[in-house]
Scaffold this motif. Structure first.
Motif, PDB file in Angstrom:
ATOM      1  N   TYR A  65       0.517  -1.034   0.111  1.00  0.00           N
ATOM      2  CA  TYR A  65      -0.157   0.138   0.018  1.00  0.00           C
ATOM      3  C   TYR A  65       1.149   1.029   0.034  1.00  0.00           C
ATOM      4  O   TYR A  65       0.263   2.507  -0.520  1.00  0.00           O
ATOM      5  N   GLU A  66       2.130   1.028   0.738  1.00  0.00           N
ATOM      6  CA  GLU A  66       2.863   2.063   0.494  1.00  0.00           C
ATOM      7  C   GLU A  66       3.491   2.862  -0.667  1.00  0.00           C
ATOM      8  O   GLU A  66       3.261   4.312  -1.235  1.00  0.00           O
ATOM      9  N   ALA A  67       3.733   1.585  -1.048  1.00  0.00           N
ATOM     10  CA  ALA A  67       4.648   1.813  -2.851  1.00  0.00           C
ATOM     11  C   ALA A  67       2.885   2.266  -3.317  1.00  0.00           C
ATOM     12  O   ALA A  67       3.516   2.733  -4.316  1.00  0.00           O
ATOM     13  N   LEU A  68       1.997   1.166  -3.493  1.00  0.00           N
ATOM     14  CA  LEU A  68       1.142   1.607  -4.669  1.00  0.00           C
ATOM     15  C   LEU A  68       0.337   3.745  -4.358  1.00  0.00           C
ATOM     16  O   LEU A  68       0.625   4.603  -5.076  1.00  0.00           O
ATOM     17  N   GLU A  69       0.542   4.182  -2.701  1.00  0.00           N
ATOM     18  CA  GLU A  69       0.420   5.419  -2.483  1.00  0.00           C
ATOM     19  C   GLU A  69       1.146   6.119  -2.648  1.00  0.00           C
ATOM     20  O   GLU A  69       1.002   7.765  -3.537  1.00  0.00           O
ATOM     21  N   ARG A  70       2.418   5.743  -3.085  1.00  0.00           N
ATOM     22  CA  ARG A  70       3.718   6.407  -4.258  1.00  0.00           C
ATOM     23  C   ARG A  70       3.801   6.488  -5.261  1.00  0.00           C
ATOM     24  O   ARG A  70       4.523   7.027  -5.565  1.00  0.00           O
ATOM     25  N   GLY A  71       2.481   6.290  -6.231  1.00  0.00           N
ATOM     26  CA  GLY A  71       3.207   5.235  -7.288  1.00  0.00           C
ATOM     27  C   GLY A  71       3.522   4.308  -8.009  1.00  0.00           C
ATOM     28  O   GLY A  71       3.631   4.602  -9.055  1.00  0.00           O
ATOM     29  N   ALA A  72       4.192   4.044  -7.483  1.00  0.00           N
ATOM     30  CA  ALA A  72       4.635   2.492  -8.066  1.00  0.00           C
ATOM     31  C   ALA A  72       3.443   1.571  -8.457  1.00  0.00           C
ATOM     32  O   ALA A  72       2.364   1.606  -8.669  1.00  0.00           O
ATOM     33  N   TYR A  73       4.422   1.177  -9.864  1.00  0.00           N
ATOM     34  CA  TYR A  73       3.555  -0.050 -10.426  1.00  0.00           C
ATOM     35  C   TYR A  73       2.906  -0.868  -9.481  1.00  0.00           C
ATOM     36  O   TYR A  73       4.582  -1.813  -9.672  1.00  0.00           O
ATOM     37  N   VAL A  74       1.990  -1.554  -9.025  1.00  0.00           N
ATOM     38  CA  VAL A  74       2.008  -3.034  -7.618  1.00  0.00           C
ATOM     39  C   VAL A  74       1.964  -4.152  -8.429  1.00  0.00           C
ATOM     40  O   VAL A  74       0.722  -4.053  -9.176  1.00  0.00           O
ATOM     41  N   ILE A  75       2.576  -4.923  -8.420  1.00  0.00           N
ATOM     42  CA  ILE A  75       1.638  -6.503  -9.179  1.00  0.00           C
ATOM     43  C   ILE A  75       1.841  -7.667  -8.338  1.00  0.00           C
ATOM     44  O   ILE A  75       2.893  -7.582  -7.227  1.00  0.00           O
ATOM     45  N   GLU A  76       0.792  -8.377  -7.879  1.00  0.00           N
ATOM     46  CA  GLU A  76       0.806  -9.719  -7.276  1.00  0.00           C
ATOM     47  C   GLU A  76       0.654 -10.632  -7.515  1.00  0.00           C
ATOM     48  O   GLU A  76       0.120 -10.668  -9.072  1.00  0.00           O
ATOM     49  N   ILE A  77       1.371 -11.853  -7.284  1.00  0.00           N
ATOM     50  CA  ILE A  77       1.338 -12.517  -7.709  1.00  0.00           C
ATOM     51  C   ILE A  77       1.110 -13.749  -6.742  1.00  0.00           C
ATOM     52  O   ILE A  77       1.578 -14.453  -5.634  1.00  0.00           O
ATOM     53  N   ASN A  78       0.197 -14.802  -6.625  1.00  0.00           N
ATOM     54  CA  ASN A  78      -0.426 -15.487  -5.829  1.00  0.00           C
ATOM     55  C   ASN A  78      -1.057 -16.186  -6.589  1.00  0.00           C
ATOM     56  O   ASN A  78      -1.687 -16.257  -7.082  1.00  0.00           O
ATOM     57  N   LEU A  79      -1.364 -17.546  -5.406  1.00  0.00           N
ATOM     58  CA  LEU A  79      -2.542 -18.896  -6.252  1.00  0.00           C
ATOM     59  C   LEU A  79      -3.513 -18.440  -6.221  1.00  0.00           C
ATOM     60  O   LEU A  79      -4.750 -18.884  -6.990  1.00  0.00           O
ATOM     61  N   GLU A  80      -4.522 -17.379  -4.642  1.00  0.00           N
ATOM     62  CA  GLU A  80      -5.134 -17.163  -5.085  1.00  0.00           C
ATOM     63  C   GLU A  80      -5.386 -15.584  -4.576  1.00  0.00           C
ATOM     64  O   GLU A  80      -4.854 -14.801  -4.473  1.00  0.00           O
ATOM     65  N   PRO A  81      -6.995 -14.921  -5.291  1.00  0.00           N
ATOM     66  CA  PRO A  81      -7.182 -13.630  -4.882  1.00  0.00           C
ATOM     67  C   PRO A  81      -6.250 -13.032  -3.760  1.00  0.00           C
ATOM     68  O   PRO A  81      -6.936 -14.071  -2.069  1.00  0.00           O
ATOM     69  N   THR A  82      -6.264 -12.333  -3.189  1.00  0.00           N
ATOM     70  CA  THR A  82      -6.124 -11.653  -1.521  1.00  0.00           C
ATOM     71  C   THR A  82      -6.829 -10.269  -1.869  1.00  0.00           C
ATOM     72  O   THR A  82      -7.068  -9.290  -2.968  1.00  0.00           O
ATOM     73  N   ASP A  83      -6.894  -9.594  -0.400  1.00  0.00           N
ATOM     74  CA  ASP A  83      -7.639  -8.627  -0.107  1.00  0.00           C
ATOM     75  C   ASP A  83      -6.906  -7.123  -1.133  1.00  0.00           C
ATOM     76  O   ASP A  83      -7.039  -5.738  -1.401  1.00  0.00           O
ATOM     77  N   LEU A  84      -5.785  -7.514  -1.953  1.00  0.00           N
ATOM     78  CA  LEU A  84      -4.741  -6.709  -2.409  1.00  0.00           C
ATOM     79  C   LEU A  84      -5.454  -6.660  -3.952  1.00  0.00           C
ATOM     80  O   LEU A  84      -4.740  -5.621  -4.677  1.00  0.00           O
ATOM     81  N   SER A  85      -5.507  -7.911  -4.217  1.00  0.00           N
ATOM     82  CA  SER A  85      -5.720  -8.252  -5.198  1.00  0.00           C
ATOM     83  C   SER A  85      -6.882  -6.697  -6.354  1.00  0.00           C
ATOM     84  O   SER A  85      -6.004  -6.625  -7.745  1.00  0.00           O
ATOM     85  N   ASN A  86      -7.763  -6.709  -5.688  1.00  0.00           N
ATOM     86  CA  ASN A  86      -8.277  -5.543  -6.468  1.00  0.00           C
ATOM     87  C   ASN A  86      -7.961  -4.382  -6.413  1.00  0.00           C
ATOM     88  O   ASN A  86      -8.108  -3.416  -6.895  1.00  0.00           O
ATOM     89  N   VAL A  87      -7.173  -3.562  -5.964  1.00  0.00           N
ATOM     90  CA  VAL A  87      -6.312  -2.468  -5.764  1.00  0.00           C
ATOM     91  C   VAL A  87      -4.753  -2.398  -6.650  1.00  0.00           C
ATOM     92  O   VAL A  87      -4.417  -1.157  -7.142  1.00  0.00           O
ATOM     93  N   VAL A  88      -4.358  -3.411  -6.963  1.00  0.00           N
ATOM     94  CA  VAL A  88      -2.692  -3.404  -7.465  1.00  0.00           C
ATOM     95  C   VAL A  88      -3.280  -3.077  -9.027  1.00  0.00           C
ATOM     96  O   VAL A  88      -4.126  -3.400  -9.613  1.00  0.00           O
ATOM     97  N   HIS A  89      -1.936  -3.048  -9.888  1.00  0.00           N
ATOM     98  CA  HIS A  89      -2.445  -3.087 -11.137  1.00  0.00           C
ATOM     99  C   HIS A  89      -2.105  -4.222 -11.546  1.00  0.00           C
ATOM    100  O   HIS A  89      -2.767  -4.826 -12.959  1.00  0.00           O
ATOM    101  N   ALA A  90      -1.536  -4.775 -11.421  1.00  0.00           N
ATOM    102  CA  ALA A  90      -1.739  -6.363 -11.868  1.00  0.00           C
ATOM    103  C   ALA A  90      -1.882  -7.273 -11.089  1.00  0.00           C
ATOM    104  O   ALA A  90      -0.897  -7.248  -9.650  1.00  0.00           O
ATOM    105  N   SER A  91      -2.596  -8.167 -10.786  1.00  0.00           N
ATOM    106  CA  SER A  91      -3.114  -9.578 -10.491  1.00  0.00           C
ATOM    107  C   SER A  91      -2.812 -10.663 -11.127  1.00  0.00           C
ATOM    108  O   SER A  91      -3.430 -11.121 -11.637  1.00  0.00           O
ATOM    109  N   LEU A  92      -1.465 -11.581 -10.653  1.00  0.00           N
ATOM    110  CA  LEU A  92      -1.489 -12.694 -11.513  1.00  0.00           C
ATOM    111  C   LEU A  92      -1.907 -13.715 -10.963  1.00  0.00           C
ATOM    112  O   LEU A  92      -0.402 -14.181  -9.901  1.00  0.00           O
ATOM    113  N   ARG A  93      -2.413 -14.512 -11.515  1.00  0.00           N
ATOM    114  CA  ARG A  93      -2.741 -15.955 -10.892  1.00  0.00           C
ATOM    115  C   ARG A  93      -2.318 -17.155 -11.156  1.00  0.00           C
ATOM    116  O   ARG A  93      -1.719 -17.557 -11.595  1.00  0.00           O
TER     117      ARG A  93
END
Ligand code: BV8
Ligand code: ZN
Length: 245
Positions: A199-227
């Protein structure tokens, strides 16, 4: 543009990359996760094992549990996700991993800039004076040894309700705030303060990528959620980044 192609483009132009990793990145090496399918905390209340109160109540039981986990950790190998992060570090001017894992697998894969937010199972320290003590990985120590100051020796791990190592946390927050690309890999992102980093990264303008087997609370707020599995997605992504760059 397809999301993976967008991620590849962003990674190609990044200068400063930060990573938050969690138990999921070591799952393919054979280290159990805490939550999700077959997670350790599905069967046991975390406060019964990972707290100072639990250690003081029954140090033998807690040491036995950590001995068992240390044995597993020392018998497994880093996987393709750990190795890919180590390779990425050589490519970027600034690259740092903040890990919630206590298994030392990032370092064994060759990563040099690693912040251990929750400590390490490979170290012990005194409960009273804080002095570090060597761990003999093969000794089956179930009676807690004592420090020269008289304090009990415990694993150098951050238990629930304890402060994180200040330097590792400060550095991790700084990396998250300065990164242009930030990865959250194999973490359910529910344990604070580590979960705050993306969230700190997102707030400061970073492009945030999640890699996870399952969705998390982050999945909907990041730029890319790779499953999918980190050990499959990350090497594939990195290969594409290196292609024609
Ligand atoms: C602190 C040591 C200040 C044990 C661990 C209420 C609200 C908000 C906060 C709190 C609250 N009550 C208490 C708190 C604070 C608490 C907290 O956040 N609790 C949560 C649970 C609500 N935090 C703390 O206590 C921290 N300290 O706040 O200090 C303070 C101090 C005193 C008084 C006041 C304040 C300390 C937290 C440290 C806890 N230590 N470990 C040990 O390891 O033996 S916790 C434990 O969780 C592990 O260490 C782990 O690293 C960490 C995080 O979990 P993850 O790494 O995310 O792993 P998880 O299993 O959850 O998820 C795995 C993910 O991987 C899944 O999403 C899965 O889908 C995915 N996956 C699986 N396979 C793959 C994959 N992904 C990709 N590829 C695959 N192959
Ligand atoms: Zn001591």
């Amino acid at each position: 543009m397809e999301i993976l192609e967008q991620v590849v483009q962003v990674c190609r132009h990044a200068q400063h990359v930060g990573v938050l990793s969690g138990a999921g990145i070591s799952a393919e090496s054979g280290v159990a996760t805490f939550r999700g399918e077959n997670g350790i905390w599905n069967k046991i209340n975390p406060l019964e094992l990972a707290s100072m109160q639990a250690f003081m109540r029954n140090p033998e039981r807690i040491l036995e549990w950590y001995n068992h986990r240390r044995e597993i950790i020392l018998s497994v190998q880093p996987n393709a996700a750990h190795f890919t992060l180590a390779a990425m570090e050589n490519h970027y001017p600034r690259f740092a991993v903040s890990t919630q894992n206590i298994d030392g697998l990032h370092q064994r894969a060759g990563s040099r800039c690693v912040q251990e937010l929750h400590g390490s199972i490979l170290r012990n320290r005194c409960t009273d004076c804080g002095e570090m003590a060597e761990v003999d990985p093969v000794a089956e120590v179930t009676t807690p040894p004592r420090c020269h100051c008289g304090g009990l020796i415990r694993p150098d791990i951050v238990w629930f309700g304890e402060m994180l190592p200040e330097a590792a946390l400060t550095e991790s927050v700084q990396v998250a705030r300065q990164a242009d690309v930030y990865f959250s890999i194999g973490t359910s992102a529910v344990v604070y303060p580590a979960a705050q980093l993306p969230y700190e990264a997102l707030e400061r303008g970073a492009y945030v990528i999640e890699i996870n087997l399952e969705p998390t609370d982050l999945s909907n707020v990041v730029h890319a959620s790779l499953r999918g599995k980190a050990g499959e997605i990350l090497p594939r992504l990195w290969q594409k980044v290196l292609m024609d760059s």
